[in-house]
Design a protein around this motif. Structure first.
Motif, PDB file in Angstrom:
ATOM      1  N   ALA A 156       2.696 -21.938  -7.981  1.00  0.00           N
ATOM      2  CA  ALA A 156       1.615 -20.931  -8.062  1.00  0.00           C
ATOM      3  C   ALA A 156       0.300 -21.558  -8.512  1.00  0.00           C
ATOM      4  CB  ALA A 156       2.019 -19.806  -9.017  1.00  0.00           C
ATOM      5  N   SER A 157      -0.085 -22.642  -7.821  1.00  0.00           N
ATOM      6  CA  SER A 157      -1.304 -23.344  -8.217  1.00  0.00           C
ATOM      7  C   SER A 157      -1.895 -24.061  -7.015  1.00  0.00           C
ATOM      8  CB  SER A 157      -1.001 -24.348  -9.339  1.00  0.00           C
ATOM      9  OG  SER A 157       0.048 -25.221  -8.951  1.00  0.00           O
ATOM     10  N   GLY A 158      -3.139 -24.477  -7.165  1.00  0.00           N
ATOM     11  CA  GLY A 158      -3.827 -25.250  -6.146  1.00  0.00           C
ATOM     12  C   GLY A 158      -4.556 -26.409  -6.792  1.00  0.00           C
ATOM     13  N   PRO A 159      -5.324 -27.168  -6.029  1.00  0.00           N
ATOM     14  CA  PRO A 159      -6.000 -28.336  -6.605  1.00  0.00           C
ATOM     15  C   PRO A 159      -6.969 -27.986  -7.727  1.00  0.00           C
ATOM     16  CG  PRO A 159      -6.721 -27.892  -4.338  1.00  0.00           C
ATOM     17  CD  PRO A 159      -5.522 -27.062  -4.577  1.00  0.00           C
ATOM     18  N   SER A 160      -7.580 -26.803  -7.683  1.00  0.00           N
ATOM     19  CA  SER A 160      -8.519 -26.431  -8.749  1.00  0.00           C
ATOM     20  C   SER A 160      -7.809 -26.143 -10.066  1.00  0.00           C
ATOM     21  CB  SER A 160      -9.342 -25.202  -8.331  1.00  0.00           C
ATOM     22  OG  SER A 160      -8.505 -24.075  -8.155  1.00  0.00           O
ATOM     23  N   ASP A 161      -6.473 -25.968 -10.023  1.00  0.00           N
ATOM     24  CA  ASP A 161      -5.701 -25.703 -11.245  1.00  0.00           C
ATOM     25  C   ASP A 161      -5.183 -26.975 -11.903  1.00  0.00           C
ATOM     26  OD1 ASP A 161      -5.716 -22.787 -10.999  1.00  0.00           O
ATOM     27  OD2 ASP A 161      -4.446 -23.112  -9.251  1.00  0.00           O
ATOM     28  N   PHE A 162      -5.368 -28.112 -11.244  1.00  0.00           N
ATOM     29  CA  PHE A 162      -4.780 -29.366 -11.719  1.00  0.00           C
ATOM     30  C   PHE A 162      -5.399 -29.791 -13.049  1.00  0.00           C
ATOM     31  CE2 PHE A 162      -2.591 -33.307 -11.272  1.00  0.00           C
ATOM     32  CZ  PHE A 162      -1.744 -33.197 -10.172  1.00  0.00           C
ATOM     33  N   ASP A 163      -4.556 -30.138 -13.995  1.00  0.00           N
ATOM     34  CA  ASP A 163      -5.027 -30.622 -15.297  1.00  0.00           C
ATOM     35  C   ASP A 163      -5.829 -31.921 -15.083  1.00  0.00           C
ATOM     36  OD1 ASP A 163      -5.394 -31.646 -17.826  1.00  0.00           O
ATOM     37  OD2 ASP A 163      -3.264 -31.839 -18.304  1.00  0.00           O
ATOM     38  N   PRO A 164      -7.117 -31.955 -15.438  1.00  0.00           N
ATOM     39  CA  PRO A 164      -7.929 -33.153 -15.197  1.00  0.00           C
ATOM     40  C   PRO A 164      -7.369 -34.412 -15.854  1.00  0.00           C
ATOM     41  CG  PRO A 164      -9.332 -31.290 -15.766  1.00  0.00           C
ATOM     42  CD  PRO A 164      -7.915 -30.849 -16.016  1.00  0.00           C
ATOM     43  N   GLU A 165      -6.818 -34.281 -17.056  1.00  0.00           N
ATOM     44  CA  GLU A 165      -6.276 -35.467 -17.736  1.00  0.00           C
ATOM     45  C   GLU A 165      -5.055 -36.005 -16.996  1.00  0.00           C
ATOM     46  OE1 GLU A 165      -7.860 -37.055 -20.165  1.00  0.00           O
ATOM     47  OE2 GLU A 165      -9.374 -35.507 -19.778  1.00  0.00           O
ATOM     48  N   LEU A 166      -4.250 -35.097 -16.448  1.00  0.00           N
ATOM     49  CA  LEU A 166      -3.101 -35.520 -15.660  1.00  0.00           C
ATOM     50  C   LEU A 166      -3.572 -36.231 -14.394  1.00  0.00           C
ATOM     51  CD1 LEU A 166       0.024 -35.424 -15.322  1.00  0.00           C
ATOM     52  CD2 LEU A 166      -0.284 -33.257 -14.125  1.00  0.00           C
ATOM     53  N   ALA A 167      -4.585 -35.685 -13.738  1.00  0.00           N
ATOM     54  CA  ALA A 167      -5.123 -36.305 -12.526  1.00  0.00           C
ATOM     55  C   ALA A 167      -5.674 -37.700 -12.811  1.00  0.00           C
ATOM     56  CB  ALA A 167      -6.217 -35.416 -11.922  1.00  0.00           C
ATOM     57  N   LYS A 168      -6.393 -37.845 -13.918  1.00  0.00           N
ATOM     58  CA  LYS A 168      -6.954 -39.158 -14.278  1.00  0.00           C
ATOM     59  C   LYS A 168      -5.839 -40.170 -14.544  1.00  0.00           C
ATOM     60  CE  LYS A 168     -11.085 -37.142 -16.404  1.00  0.00           C
ATOM     61  NZ  LYS A 168     -11.741 -36.822 -17.700  1.00  0.00           N
ATOM     62  N   TYR A 169      -4.756 -39.716 -15.160  1.00  0.00           N
ATOM     63  CA  TYR A 169      -3.648 -40.624 -15.456  1.00  0.00           C
ATOM     64  C   TYR A 169      -2.943 -41.052 -14.158  1.00  0.00           C
ATOM     65  CZ  TYR A 169       0.572 -42.578 -17.498  1.00  0.00           C
ATOM     66  OH  TYR A 169       1.605 -43.431 -17.830  1.00  0.00           O
ATOM     67  N   ILE A 170      -2.769 -40.112 -13.238  1.00  0.00           N
ATOM     68  CA  ILE A 170      -2.152 -40.437 -11.948  1.00  0.00           C
ATOM     69  C   ILE A 170      -2.989 -41.487 -11.217  1.00  0.00           C
ATOM     70  CG2 ILE A 170      -1.639 -39.493  -9.653  1.00  0.00           C
ATOM     71  CD1 ILE A 170      -0.874 -36.853 -11.119  1.00  0.00           C
ATOM     72  N   ALA A 171      -4.312 -41.296 -11.234  1.00  0.00           N
ATOM     73  CA  ALA A 171      -5.206 -42.261 -10.584  1.00  0.00           C
ATOM     74  C   ALA A 171      -5.120 -43.623 -11.268  1.00  0.00           C
ATOM     75  CB  ALA A 171      -6.646 -41.740 -10.625  1.00  0.00           C
ATOM     76  N   LYS A 172      -5.075 -43.613 -12.586  1.00  0.00           N
ATOM     77  CA  LYS A 172      -4.992 -44.861 -13.349  1.00  0.00           C
ATOM     78  C   LYS A 172      -3.727 -45.637 -13.018  1.00  0.00           C
ATOM     79  CE  LYS A 172      -4.478 -46.502 -18.128  1.00  0.00           C
ATOM     80  NZ  LYS A 172      -4.382 -46.062 -19.560  1.00  0.00           N
ATOM     81  N   MET A 173      -2.607 -44.918 -12.879  1.00  0.00           N
ATOM     82  CA  MET A 173      -1.324 -45.580 -12.621  1.00  0.00           C
ATOM     83  C   MET A 173      -1.157 -45.949 -11.145  1.00  0.00           C
ATOM     84  SD  MET A 173      -0.282 -45.810 -15.602  1.00  0.00           S
ATOM     85  CE  MET A 173       1.323 -46.569 -15.273  1.00  0.00           C
ATOM     86  N   GLY A 174      -2.001 -45.393 -10.272  1.00  0.00           N
ATOM     87  CA  GLY A 174      -1.942 -45.758  -8.863  1.00  0.00           C
ATOM     88  C   GLY A 174      -0.757 -45.190  -8.106  1.00  0.00           C
ATOM     89  N   VAL A 175      -0.117 -44.176  -8.659  1.00  0.00           N
ATOM     90  CA  VAL A 175       1.039 -43.584  -7.992  1.00  0.00           C
ATOM     91  C   VAL A 175       0.549 -42.495  -7.032  1.00  0.00           C
ATOM     92  CG1 VAL A 175       1.426 -41.979  -9.908  1.00  0.00           C
ATOM     93  CG2 VAL A 175       3.280 -42.464  -8.331  1.00  0.00           C
TER      94      VAL A 175
END
Length: 280
Positions: A156-175
């Motif tokens: 029940a969510s879309g990209p605008s609901d994504f936790d920014p800190e979680l997104a930054k961590y995903i980008a950092k880890m390259g997964v």
């Protein structure tokens, strides 16, 4: 020489989809492959199904589901005990237990089936998976995790609901993310006030363009599933940012032209025509 096949998106079945006659767990998948008689499959990427159910201590547990209540979408979880449904609030890291079941089964299977190479893509919730939980997941599954599954309809969510800190961590880890994209050409007047309207709303907010923009904003690599819903603008974005995106084909769906940005009954052919095999 026979081709070696990588089955890149297979739903790992715990309880829910097994009720509909699908093979149960990893051993069920292997039996399915044997029955199907495709000896060329050499590698498999396992993902949890949407809104997965599982068993614990004699209970059937569904960790995250949604419904429309008081004119808005509300998430909840439930347990079935002796045939009775006991509803509970959704917990933080609601997919942690089903991801752990997948990890344990995968580890046990690897030891018994050297003929197949197994990977996993744990299910994450854009609003509820914590950075600490994802850090733990990536550490424990560092040799087998291929990506992270995001299913906005189930969560029940879309990209605008994504936790920014979680997104930054995903980008950092390259997964990379394996993202269920959706779309619906219908736009009901009473969005969200009924289950049907809420589902259409979720389909619309999970459109491939918004997910592509989200990934560009944070620098996240992604596979946009269902052929990025035949969105030609997204195909252009993919070409302009080669190496960041692919158009995942599966699970293959057909006869759903209303849920394609540009109508087609064969989005697989459209992906190859507009992008080419290097984007698949």
């Amino acid at each position: 020489t026979k081709p070696q096949v990588f089955d890149t998106l297979t739903h790992f079945v715990t309880e829910d989809r097994a009720e509909k006659g699908n093979p149960l767990g990893i051993e069920g998948y292997i039996s399915y492959v044997d029955t199907w008689r495709n000896p060329n499959i050499r590698a498999v990427n396992l993902l949890s199904g949407v809104c997965p159910k599982y068993q614990r201590d004699g209970k059937t547990i569904l960790s995250c589901k949604w419904d429309v209540r008081n004119g808005k979408i509300e998430e909840f979880s439930y347990e079935i005990v002796d045939g009775q449904i006991v509803e509970k609030p959704v917990s933080e890291n609601c997919y942690a237990e089903v991801n752990e079941i997948l990890r344990r089964e995968l580890k046990a299977t690897v030891e018994k089936h050297s003929e197949l190479r197994f990977f996993q893509s744990p299910l994450i919730h854009p609003k509820r998976t914590s950075v600490a939980e994802l850090e733990r997941l990536l550490l424990e599954g560092r040799k087998t995790i291929l990506g992270l599954k995001v299913h906005g309809i189930g969560s029940a969510s879309g990209p605008s609901d994504f936790d920014p800190e979680l997104a930054k961590y995903i980008a950092k880890m390259g997964v990379p993310l394996i993202i269920h994209t959706d779309y619906n050409s219908r736009n009901p007047a009473n969005q969200i006030t009924t289950p049907e309207g809420a589902l259409i709303h979720l389909q619309r907010i999970n459109n491939p363009k918004d997910w592509a923009d989200f990934c560009l904003k944070y620098g996240i690599r992604a596979s946009l599933q269902h052929g990025a819903r035949n969105d030609r603008e997204v195909y252009r974005i993919m070409k302009d940012n080669k190496g960041q995106f692919i158009a995942g084909l599966g699970p293959i769906i057909g006869g759903q032209s209303a849920r394609m940005v540009e109508k087609t009954d064969n989005y697989v052919a459209s992906v190859f025509e507009n992008l080419g095999p290097e984007y698949v």
